[in-house]
Motif scaffolding. Structure first.
Motif, mmCIF file in Angstrom:
data_model
loop_
_atom_site.group_PDB
_atom_site.id
_atom_site.type_symbol
_atom_site.label_atom_id
_atom_site.label_comp_id
_atom_site.label_asym_id
_atom_site.label_seq_id
_atom_site.Cartn_x
_atom_site.Cartn_y
_atom_site.Cartn_z
ATOM 1 N N VAL A 259 -1.771 -5.549 11.259
ATOM 2 C CA VAL A 259 -0.658 -5.306 10.343
ATOM 3 C C VAL A 259 -1.151 -5.643 8.938
ATOM 4 O O VAL A 259 -1.848 -6.643 8.726
ATOM 5 C CB VAL A 259 0.575 -6.140 10.736
ATOM 6 C CG1 VAL A 259 0.267 -7.621 10.713
ATOM 7 C CG2 VAL A 259 1.746 -5.826 9.812
ATOM 8 N N LEU A 260 -0.830 -4.769 7.989
ATOM 9 C CA LEU A 260 -1.300 -4.918 6.610
ATOM 10 C C LEU A 260 -0.119 -5.155 5.683
ATOM 11 O O LEU A 260 0.969 -4.601 5.887
ATOM 12 C CB LEU A 260 -2.056 -3.670 6.159
ATOM 13 C CG LEU A 260 -3.190 -3.175 7.065
ATOM 14 C CD1 LEU A 260 -3.784 -1.893 6.488
ATOM 15 C CD2 LEU A 260 -4.270 -4.244 7.201
ATOM 16 N N LEU A 261 -0.342 -5.946 4.647
ATOM 17 C CA LEU A 261 0.662 -6.172 3.606
ATOM 18 C C LEU A 261 -0.034 -6.047 2.258
ATOM 19 O O LEU A 261 -1.036 -6.711 2.004
ATOM 20 C CB LEU A 261 1.289 -7.558 3.745
ATOM 21 C CG LEU A 261 2.307 -7.914 2.651
ATOM 22 C CD1 LEU A 261 3.598 -7.111 2.833
ATOM 23 C CD2 LEU A 261 2.614 -9.406 2.657
ATOM 24 N N ASP A 262 0.511 -5.179 1.408
ATOM 25 C CA ASP A 262 -0.033 -4.991 0.062
ATOM 26 C C ASP A 262 1.062 -5.244 -0.961
ATOM 27 O O ASP A 262 2.171 -4.698 -0.835
ATOM 28 C CB ASP A 262 -0.580 -3.575 -0.111
ATOM 29 C CG ASP A 262 -1.731 -3.281 0.847
ATOM 30 O OD1 ASP A 262 -2.818 -3.820 0.632
ATOM 31 O OD2 ASP A 262 -1.509 -2.529 1.822
ATOM 32 N N VAL A 263 0.758 -6.056 -1.957
ATOM 33 C CA VAL A 263 1.684 -6.326 -3.062
ATOM 34 C C VAL A 263 0.951 -5.955 -4.346
ATOM 35 O O VAL A 263 -0.043 -6.588 -4.714
ATOM 36 C CB VAL A 263 2.125 -7.795 -3.089
ATOM 37 C CG1 VAL A 263 3.104 -8.023 -4.234
ATOM 38 C CG2 VAL A 263 2.760 -8.195 -1.758
ATOM 39 N N VAL A 264 1.458 -4.927 -5.032
ATOM 40 C CA VAL A 264 0.798 -4.400 -6.226
ATOM 41 C C VAL A 264 1.786 -4.440 -7.372
ATOM 42 O O VAL A 264 2.955 -4.016 -7.221
ATOM 43 C CB VAL A 264 0.297 -2.964 -5.997
ATOM 44 C CG1 VAL A 264 -0.423 -2.449 -7.237
ATOM 45 C CG2 VAL A 264 -0.629 -2.910 -4.772
ATOM 46 N N ASP A 265 1.348 -4.946 -8.537
ATOM 47 C CA ASP A 265 2.233 -4.993 -9.704
ATOM 48 C C ASP A 265 1.551 -4.338 -10.898
ATOM 49 O O ASP A 265 0.336 -4.110 -10.890
ATOM 50 C CB ASP A 265 2.617 -6.440 -10.036
ATOM 51 C CG ASP A 265 1.436 -7.259 -10.527
ATOM 52 O OD1 ASP A 265 1.066 -7.129 -11.711
ATOM 53 O OD2 ASP A 265 0.868 -8.047 -9.720
#
Length: 403
Positions: free
Chosen positions: A336-342
């Protein structure tokens, strides 16, 4: 360590009794004309033995250390031999005292000094026996008797002391093993305490610290709106109050090591949506996207992904001056992958983080505990991307046998 054991003490007590008994036999067996001399010399021999036992204290001597030193020891052994020689003249039965004397010499002097003195005592016994031998008596008995007795006495003492040394070696090994186990137990306790402190620090950082920051920002905005927009001020106060209640519930749950409130009765995507909604209330637009077929994961996996998302969004809100953040949750077959991009200011990864920078280390620690990876891509002026990869089949800590 190195003291004679109870068996050795019992042997010494038996030796005392044997010596006194044989002195009495020698006195009784003495000729009528020499009986008073035998009695006086026998009493002196017993007195010297009692004095030596009280002052030399054989039972406290170290089996594996040097023995036979000191004036008291030399005086005792010399007096014993001298009195025994006189008693041999007064009574032929004094010959039997050679056996307890050899035992005593071995105990008091040890093998190195005791064996030569025992040989001298045996030679004296042989000489005394031969001097009283009648021409018809066989010579061999007068030689073999004292010699065999001396060999038996020496063998008994050497065997007993060998057993004592082996027992002491085992006791030392047991003591060392016990000390090592205690050291390992203390180290394990310290490790468990450190792990629990780290867990609480992460939870405080990801929940209470972020919640207090949000409450402070909301109340600051509410104060600015008082008088000019009372309805908005009231809404901000209500939001701050709800945020405080949510953090109170989180505090109670992580103290009990339970899953986060957002995950209590909902799925991970729904929990991320609620986190995004609260962040939206603080002025940062957050978009949630789910790719792949959403499915329930192990509690530690969902908790870690939620906490990482909370911490990453809090960092974006507090430090990045971003307008938008995108959170993408991707379900793969085994991962499972989680990406947080701002789209914020970004930062220099090589520079020391402002304010101590506990956020990224805490996120890495969470992810690494479950065998995952965390990567950060950023540069000044180019925003920040946090990427997390976790095994979807990670087990609960209880199933892993962790404390």
């Amino acid at each position: 360590m190195g003291r004679l054991v109870d068996a050795s003490r019992a042997l010494l007590r038996g030796l005392d009794v044997l010596l006194v008994a044989l002195v009495l036999v020698a006195v009784v067996q003495a000729s009528p004309g020499a009986r008073w001399l035998a009695a006086a010399v026998g009493a002196a021999l017993v007195g010297v033995h009692v004095w030596g036992r009280r002052h030399v204290r054989v039972h406290e001597a170290a089996v594996d250390g040097p023995r036979g030193h000191g004036r008291a020891v030399l005086a005792w052994m010399a007096a014993d031999l001298a009195l025994w020689a006189v008693l041999l003249v007064a009574s032929p039965a004094a010959l039997w005292l050679a056996f307890p004397l050899v035992l005593l010499q071995m105990h008091v002097l040890g093998p190195r000094r005791g064996i030569p003195l025992a040989a001298l005592t045996t030679a004296g016994a042989v000489a005394a026996g031969l001097a009283r031998r009648s021409p018809d008596d066989p010579l061999l008995g007068y030689v073999l008797g004292p010699a065999v007795g001396a060999v038996v006495a020496i063998g008994v003492v050497l065997g007993l002391e060998a057993l004592v040394r082996e027992s002491q070696a085992r006791q030392r090994a047991l003591d060392e093993l016990t000390a090592a186990r205690e050291h390992l137990a203390a180290a394990e306790r310290d490790r468990a305490v450190a792990a629990e402190r780290e867990r609480l620090a992460r939870e405080v950082h990801d929940t209470l610290a972020q919640g207090f920051t949000a409450v402070e920002l909301l109340l600051r905005s509410a104060r600015q709106a008082v008088g000019s927009d009372d309805a908005r001020a009231a809404d901000l106060v209500d939001t701050a109050r709800q945020t405080a209640l949510d953090n109170l519930a989180e505090a109670r749950r992580f103290v009990r090591a339970l899953s986060p409130v957002d995950l209590a009765d909902s799925s991970l995507p729904d929990a991320l949506g609620r986190v995004a909604a609260r962040t939206d209330d603080q002025g940062l637009r957050v978009a949630i996207r789910v790719e792949g077929a959403a499915r329930p994961l192990a509690v530690p996996v969902e908790t870690t992904l939620l906490r990482v998302a909370q911490s990453a969004l809090a960092n974006v809100h507090q430090h990045a001056r971003a307008r938008r953040a995108d959170v993408t949750l991707t379900y793969l077959e085994d991962t499972v992958l989680l990406d947080v991009v701002d789209d914020g200011d970004g930062f220099d990864l090589g520079a020391p983080p402002a304010g101590g920078g506990f956020g990224l280390p805490a996120m890495r620690s969470r992810v690494h505990e479950l065998g995952g990876t965390l990567a950060v891509e950023t540069a000044p002026g180019e925003g920040t991307a946090v990427a997390v990869s976790l095994p979807a089949a990670a087990r609960d800590a209880d199933e892993q046998g962790e404390p």
